[in-house]
Design an enzyme around this catalytic site. Structure first.
Site, PDB file in Angstrom:
ATOM      1  N   SER A 149       0.855  -1.004  -0.023  1.00 57.87           N
ATOM      2  CA  SER A 149      -0.202   0.711   0.439  1.00 57.87           C
ATOM      3  C   SER A 149       0.821   1.606  -0.430  1.00 57.87           C
ATOM      4  O   SER A 149       1.838   1.331   0.570  1.00 57.87           O
ATOM      5  CB  SER A 149      -0.985  -0.017   1.015  1.00 57.87           C
ATOM      6  OG  SER A 149      -1.501   1.173   1.256  1.00 57.87           O
ATOM      7  N   TYR A 162      -1.723  -0.252   9.851  1.00 64.01           N
ATOM      8  CA  TYR A 162      -2.072  -0.799   8.945  1.00 64.01           C
ATOM      9  C   TYR A 162      -0.701  -0.591   7.815  1.00 64.01           C
ATOM     10  O   TYR A 162      -0.159  -1.393   7.068  1.00 64.01           O
ATOM     11  CB  TYR A 162      -2.890  -0.258   8.203  1.00 64.01           C
ATOM     12  CG  TYR A 162      -3.771  -0.775   6.953  1.00 64.01           C
ATOM     13  CD1 TYR A 162      -4.468  -1.583   6.299  1.00 64.01           C
ATOM     14  CD2 TYR A 162      -3.061  -0.148   6.054  1.00 64.01           C
ATOM     15  CE1 TYR A 162      -4.867  -1.679   5.437  1.00 64.01           C
ATOM     16  CE2 TYR A 162      -3.962   0.139   4.391  1.00 64.01           C
ATOM     17  CZ  TYR A 162      -4.086  -0.926   3.974  1.00 64.01           C
ATOM     18  OH  TYR A 162      -4.412  -1.416   2.444  1.00 64.01           O
TER      19      TYR A 162
END
Length: 272
Positions: A149, A162
């Protein structure tokens, strides 16, 4: 029972019942692969398999409902697949796509949430790579795609776990790619920003606005970019001009500014 699919080339997609995972399944089937669809809920993977069988009659679809955040899930999944595909078939493509997002302060995350995101993003993908890489190396051909990501580059408040788990994916994949150079096994990762899936929990209006401003990619476009990159042997792409700019400049922001933003967001939305 041994599957009777016509294609002996198999791909495994985790989180394959929705979002980008579903798009990966479709693309791989269109390329002649039989696909193992692994996700949390059996009824969802069953529904996807039933939907795609008439569309891609030359592909076999194996549906596996499994909690990929469990410590032994990779080994369990490997065993299920081995029993479900023909003896002479093998998994040629591994897409570690399953993910979860908890947009909150780390202090408010439960122990279960902390464990789940780390196991799902890091432990299980690494274990699946460990299980399937030897087979790929032995055959001299294989593809591994680990989904990272844009957050891997940026220590965002509210995305503490995350961002850090996606940073592990970035480093792990880069090192594994180097190890596999010249072996015939292509290892890739991609750094998406916002993708229009249910993961972000946005309203239809917010999704429409984000897509019109081109700060959010449609899931099908994102998956197409990732698949083309993987099969071409490329890695590390950051799709989208806004994402490329953010990758360069956001990490340069002073910690004091990020802290001020965090306090403002916390106060505005009543977070703790």
């Amino acid at each position: 029972m041994i599957s009777t699919g016509k294609s002996s080339k198999y791909a495994l997609v985790t989180g394959g019942s929705s979002g980008m995972g579903l798009e990966y399944v479709k693309i791989l089937a269109s390329k002649g692969y039989s696909v193992v669809i692994a996700a949390l809920y059996q009824q969802e993977t069953d529904a996807v398999a039933a939907m795609l069988r008439p569309v891609y009659p030359l592909s076999d679809f194996i549906s596996v409902g499994i909690d990929l955040s469990a410590a032994d899930s990779a080994v369990a999944l490997y065993g299920i697949i081995r029993k479900s595909i023909p003896p002479d078939a093998r998994v040629e493509v591994l897409v570690n796509n399953a993910g979860v997002l908890y947009p909150m302060h780390f202090r408010n995350m439960s122990l279960e949430q902390v464990s789940r995101i780390i196991m799902l993003h890091n432990h299980t993908p690494a274990m699946l790579c460990s299980l399937y890489l030897p087979e790929m190396l032995a055959s001299g051909k294989g593809y591994i795609l680990n989904i990272s990501s844009l957050a891997a580059w940026i220590p965002w408040p509210f995305l503490t776990t995350y961002s850090s788990t996606k940073a592990f994916t970035k480093v792990f994949t880069r090192a594994l790619r180097t190890e596999c150079r010249g072996t015939g096994v292509k290892v890739s990762t991609v750094y998406f920003g916002a993708v229009d899936t249910g993961l972000l929990g946005l309203t239809p209006r917010q999704r429409k606005l984000a897509r019109s401003l081109r700060i959010m990619l449609p899931a099908e476009k994102a998956a197409s970019i990732a698949m083309k990159m993987m099969f071409s042997g490329r890695s590390g792409r950051i799709p989208g001009l806004v994402n490329k700019i953010a990758r360069v400049f956001v990490p340069l922001l002073p910690h004091s500014l990020l802290s001020a933003i965090e306090r403002k967001v916390t106060a505005r939305y009543g977070l703790k």
